[in-house]
Design an enzyme around this catalytic site. Structure first.
Site, PDB file in Angstrom:
ATOM      1  N   TRP A 144     -19.886  16.015  11.315  1.00 27.09           N
ATOM      2  CA  TRP A 144     -18.982  15.663  10.230  1.00 27.09           C
ATOM      3  C   TRP A 144     -19.427  16.286   8.917  1.00 27.09           C
ATOM      4  O   TRP A 144     -20.608  16.237   8.569  1.00 27.09           O
ATOM      5  CB  TRP A 144     -18.952  14.146  10.032  1.00 27.09           C
ATOM      6  CG  TRP A 144     -18.142  13.420  11.045  1.00 27.09           C
ATOM      7  CD1 TRP A 144     -17.288  13.967  11.965  1.00 27.09           C
ATOM      8  CD2 TRP A 144     -18.102  12.009  11.253  1.00 27.09           C
ATOM      9  NE1 TRP A 144     -16.728  12.989  12.724  1.00 27.09           N
ATOM     10  CE2 TRP A 144     -17.200  11.773  12.319  1.00 27.09           C
ATOM     11  CE3 TRP A 144     -18.717  10.924  10.644  1.00 27.09           C
ATOM     12  CZ2 TRP A 144     -16.918  10.487  12.770  1.00 27.09           C
ATOM     13  CZ3 TRP A 144     -18.434   9.647  11.111  1.00 27.09           C
ATOM     14  CH2 TRP A 144     -17.541   9.425  12.158  1.00 27.09           C
ATOM     15  N   LYS A 170     -14.284  17.722  10.802  1.00 29.68           N
ATOM     16  CA  LYS A 170     -15.034  17.734  12.057  1.00 29.68           C
ATOM     17  C   LYS A 170     -15.304  19.175  12.449  1.00 29.68           C
ATOM     18  O   LYS A 170     -14.417  19.875  12.907  1.00 29.68           O
ATOM     19  CB  LYS A 170     -14.233  17.004  13.136  1.00 29.68           C
ATOM     20  CG  LYS A 170     -13.997  15.554  12.776  1.00 29.68           C
ATOM     21  CD  LYS A 170     -12.948  14.898  13.655  1.00 29.68           C
ATOM     22  CE  LYS A 170     -12.438  13.629  13.015  1.00 29.68           C
ATOM     23  NZ  LYS A 170     -11.409  13.840  11.980  1.00 29.68           N
ATOM     24  N   THR A 203       0.871  -1.178   0.000  1.00 24.35           N
ATOM     25  CA  THR A 203       0.000   0.000   0.000  1.00 24.35           C
ATOM     26  C   THR A 203       0.909   1.230   0.000  1.00 24.35           C
ATOM     27  O   THR A 203       2.041   1.175   0.469  1.00 24.35           O
ATOM     28  CB  THR A 203      -0.894   0.062   1.250  1.00 24.35           C
ATOM     29  OG1 THR A 203      -0.060   0.158   2.391  1.00 24.35           O
ATOM     30  CG2 THR A 203      -1.776  -1.163   1.356  1.00 24.35           C
ATOM     31  N   GLU A 262      -6.079  -3.769   0.284  1.00 26.93           N
ATOM     32  CA  GLU A 262      -6.268  -4.886   1.212  1.00 26.93           C
ATOM     33  C   GLU A 262      -7.463  -5.771   0.810  1.00 26.93           C
ATOM     34  O   GLU A 262      -7.696  -6.813   1.392  1.00 26.93           O
ATOM     35  CB  GLU A 262      -6.516  -4.353   2.634  1.00 26.93           C
ATOM     36  CG  GLU A 262      -5.302  -3.723   3.301  1.00 26.93           C
ATOM     37  CD  GLU A 262      -5.110  -2.246   2.933  1.00 26.93           C
ATOM     38  OE1 GLU A 262      -5.684  -1.797   1.911  1.00 26.93           O
ATOM     39  OE2 GLU A 262      -4.380  -1.559   3.656  1.00 26.93           O
TER      40      GLU A 262
HETATM   41  P1  ADP Z   1      -3.797   3.273  -1.135  1.00 27.05           P
HETATM   42  O1  ADP Z   1      -4.115   2.542   0.146  1.00 27.05           O
HETATM   43  O2  ADP Z   1      -2.560   2.881  -1.785  1.00 27.05           O
HETATM   44  O3  ADP Z   1      -4.115   4.748  -1.108  1.00 27.05           O
HETATM   45  P2  ADP Z   1      -6.053   1.986  -2.138  1.00 27.05           P
HETATM   46  O4  ADP Z   1      -6.400   1.796  -3.561  1.00 27.05           O
HETATM   47  O5  ADP Z   1      -5.935   0.805  -1.301  1.00 27.05           O
HETATM   48  O6  ADP Z   1      -4.787   2.770  -2.217  1.00 27.05           O
HETATM   49  O7  ADP Z   1      -7.054   3.031  -1.463  1.00 27.05           O
HETATM   50  C1  ADP Z   1      -8.248   2.609  -0.927  1.00 27.05           C
HETATM   51  C2  ADP Z   1      -9.075   3.781  -0.479  1.00 27.05           C
HETATM   52  O8  ADP Z   1      -9.411   4.617  -1.590  1.00 27.05           O
HETATM   53  C3  ADP Z   1     -10.407   3.388   0.103  1.00 27.05           C
HETATM   54  O9  ADP Z   1     -10.291   2.983   1.442  1.00 27.05           O
HETATM   55  C4  ADP Z   1     -11.211   4.659  -0.071  1.00 27.05           C
HETATM   56  O10 ADP Z   1     -10.927   5.596   0.924  1.00 27.05           O
HETATM   57  C5  ADP Z   1     -10.692   5.191  -1.379  1.00 27.05           C
HETATM   58  N1  ADP Z   1     -11.608   4.811  -2.441  1.00 27.05           N
HETATM   59  C6  ADP Z   1     -11.482   3.819  -3.330  1.00 27.05           C
HETATM   60  N2  ADP Z   1     -12.523   3.795  -4.179  1.00 27.05           N
HETATM   61  C7  ADP Z   1     -13.345   4.812  -3.819  1.00 27.05           C
HETATM   62  C8  ADP Z   1     -14.596   5.314  -4.290  1.00 27.05           C
HETATM   63  N3  ADP Z   1     -15.208   4.794  -5.333  1.00 27.05           N
HETATM   64  N4  ADP Z   1     -15.133   6.359  -3.647  1.00 27.05           N
HETATM   65  C9  ADP Z   1     -14.533   6.917  -2.591  1.00 27.05           C
HETATM   66  N5  ADP Z   1     -13.356   6.504  -2.100  1.00 27.05           N
HETATM   67  C10 ADP Z   1     -12.766   5.460  -2.698  1.00 27.05           C
END
Ligand code: ADP
Length: 554
Positions: free
Chosen positions: A447, A442, A185, A333
């Protein structure tokens, strides 16, 4: 009583063998930068993946060894997806957009044995090679005539490495739970952490991609993977495409609007997958050149994920491209797919406006992903579309821990993984991501969703990209600040943008100020880098009580 069905492990090699039998002539089109678009078939990929497996065996690669790549989306990378995992080694795809220090950390942490790289990373490899302690040789993904001249002593040529090898290779029958690939990640906080996928998790996840409520992938598709093969296995698409015989279109390093448009046209692309920033660039190109994609292209579905799909991007695909957007949510993950937004029969008569509102949702979970939301005490919240809380997930393609147990346990006692997202779930199982827990604003004990505010701001015709961040505020704890990039040649004042937003969001959500910038920072995977923005503007509101900082123009 046990069932009396055949017990065959779910292996990545079996996907390739199926492709070789069922659709050997389906195509893979790739731009490698070496020639105009390269075309080959699954039969070619299979033949060469076996040669690669033989070459790796000759090099002494053992089951479980990590074999790294620093590569764009291309056919040789595809061969590695099948050859490396198929022989029982672990394909470690490294994100080349990370800082060199992070790449060095990752390669050493994974103890990579060999590193395969595209020519555009030759200088990076030269710089890092002395510090990659476990790597025995560096293999350039090219032929002899294009070999880079770099100061790397143990440098090999991919085409030479495989050309003498036999095209026969008996894939080992592995335990389906063994590791197949590794992806770190981006590590916005702390060091990157490795997510170690298994053959079983990858196959189950790919089957879900192929379902109609997933991406509905089939042999009729020509799928453009803008999503990189160096991040979360390109959302599992290389396996899923091989499973169903979809044509794959791999764009290499050229991800600008013009290159993608051309490729879509040339290769009859029906399905394209990528993060919102990529689609914004494509749409700006279409707008700037007054193109007619609905006429030119055969595109009918666009998967948008990785970050929230802005409403305007969805609308442009619907209106100008005549393509349906599948808004998807997931994370590294989770292999990564968790939810996809499809409409239900009850939405059949929805107007376009209503449909666009529905598509702002991240969609419904697929079989294989359980989800729930909880409050700060751990109590489960109702799935009423109103309550919003921490989103937890569970399922067979979701990580149980990070590689080498880095960061300690990641599941609670009942096996749930905290996604780090704040969300609501409605009675029809539609997920609405409010924010990353660390990005939600916040204000006065309530929120505010930065995602919803950004979405609203991007609806303004002059706005190219918008970010909203929570900035410490002397009275309200935090207040939103809108940071905007305007489209080339367009103007909009702060007052105009705020009154545009006023009609779209609750009054107390309105950003206290607007800042215009040339560009916004993005992460290695193309997401807004809010940490950086928050650092830049952290004392903006507290400073306002004195005088704003010089570098801030509002
Ligand atoms: P990294 O952890 O490397 O930034 P990831 O691809 O694992 O990359 O990121 C996952 C996160 O990206 C999610 O937990 C969420 O916060 C955000 N995310 C992914 N897809 C969406 C979506 N369609 N809308 C909003 N947030 C998203």
């Amino acid at each position: 009583m046990l069932g009396l069905m055949q017990d065959q492990p779910l292996l990545i090699s079996s996907v390739l063998e199926h492709a070789l039998q069922a659709h050997p002539q389906s195509q893979i089109a790739s731009r490698t930068g070496e020639e105009s678009t390269h075309h080959c078939s699954y039969a070619d990929i299979g033949r060469r993946a076996k040669q690669l497996a033989n070459a790796l065996t000759t090099l002494g690669v053992q089951p479980g060894d990590r074999i790294a790549t620093l590569a764009w989306n291309g056919y040789r990378h595809m061969e590695m997806y099948f050859g490396v995992s198929g022989m029982g080694a672990v394909l470690h795809t490294i994100n080349p957009r990370l800082f060199p220090e992070q790449i060095e950390f990752i390669a050493n942490h994974a103890e990579d044995q060999y590193l395969f790289f595209d020519l555009s990373f030759a200088t990076l490899v030269e710089q890092l090679a002395p510090r990659m302690k476990s790597v025995k040789a560096f293999i350039a993904l090219t032929d002899r005539s294009r070999m880079p001249v770099i100061g790397v002593p143990n440098l090999l040529c991919y085409e030479e490495l495989i050309q003498e090898q036999s095209e026969q290779f008996i894939w080992p029958i592995l335990d389906e739970r063994v590791a197949s690939s590794l992806c770190y990640t981006s590590g916005t906080t702390g060091n990157p952490k490795g997510v170690l996928y298994s053959h079983r998790s990858s196959i189950l996840h790919s089957l879900a991609l192929c379902t109609q409520d997933g991406f509905g992938l089939s042999s009729a598709d020509s799928a453009l993977l803008v999503v990189p093969m160096f991040h979360v296995n390109a959302w599992g698409m290389p396996y899923a495409a091989a499973m169903c015989g979809a044509k794959l279109v791999l764009p290499g390093a050229q991800l600008d609007g013009q290159s993608l448009y051309q490729l879509m046209d040339d290769e009859g692309v029906t399905l394209a997958l990528g993060v919102p920033t990529v689609w914004m660039a494509l749409q700006q190109f279409v707008e700037a050149h007054a193109l007619n994609p609905a006429m030119d292209l055969q595109l009918n579905r666009v998967v948008i994920g990785g970050a929230a799909a802005p409403r305007t991007v969805v609308e442009t695909f619907e209106r100008r491209f005549d393509a349906r957007v599948l808004h998807a949510w997931g994370m590294t993950e989770m292999s990564p797919l968790g939810t996809v937004c499809h409409l239900l029969p009850k939405h059949r008569d929805a107007t376009l406006e209503e449909r666009l509102d529905l598509q702002a949702s991240q969609g419904r979970s697929l079989f294989g992903v359980s989800m729930k939301i909880i409050d700060t005490t751990g109590a489960e919240l109702p799935r009423d579309g109103k309550a919003s809380g921490h989103l937890l997930v569970k399922g067979p393609w979701i990580a149980s821990q990070y590689y080498r147990a880095e960061g300690g346990p990641i599941l609670d006692d009942a096996g749930w993984f905290d996604t780090g997202d704040i969300a609501s779930i409605d009675p029809d199982n539609y997920l609405h991501i409010t924010d990353r827990a660390k990005d939600v604003i916040k204000s006065g004990g309530e929120w505010i969703s930065s995602i919803d505010l950004e979405n609203a701001a991007m609806g303004h015709a002059a706005v190219a990209e918008a970010a909203v961040i929570g900035i410490p505020h002397p009275k309200w704890q935090e207040r939103p600040l809108l940071v905007v990039v305007l489209k080339p040649g367009k103007i909009a004042s702060k007052e105009e943008l705020l009154s545009f937003l006023e009609a779209r969001v609750a009054k107390w959500w309105l950003p206290d100020n607007v800042v215009f910038v040339e560009a916004l920072p993005h992460t290695a995977t193309g997401k807004l880098q809010k940490i950086k923005l928050r650092e830049q503007f952290q004392d903006y509101y507290t400073a306002l009580s004195g005088s704003p900082k010089k570098h801030i123009q509002s």
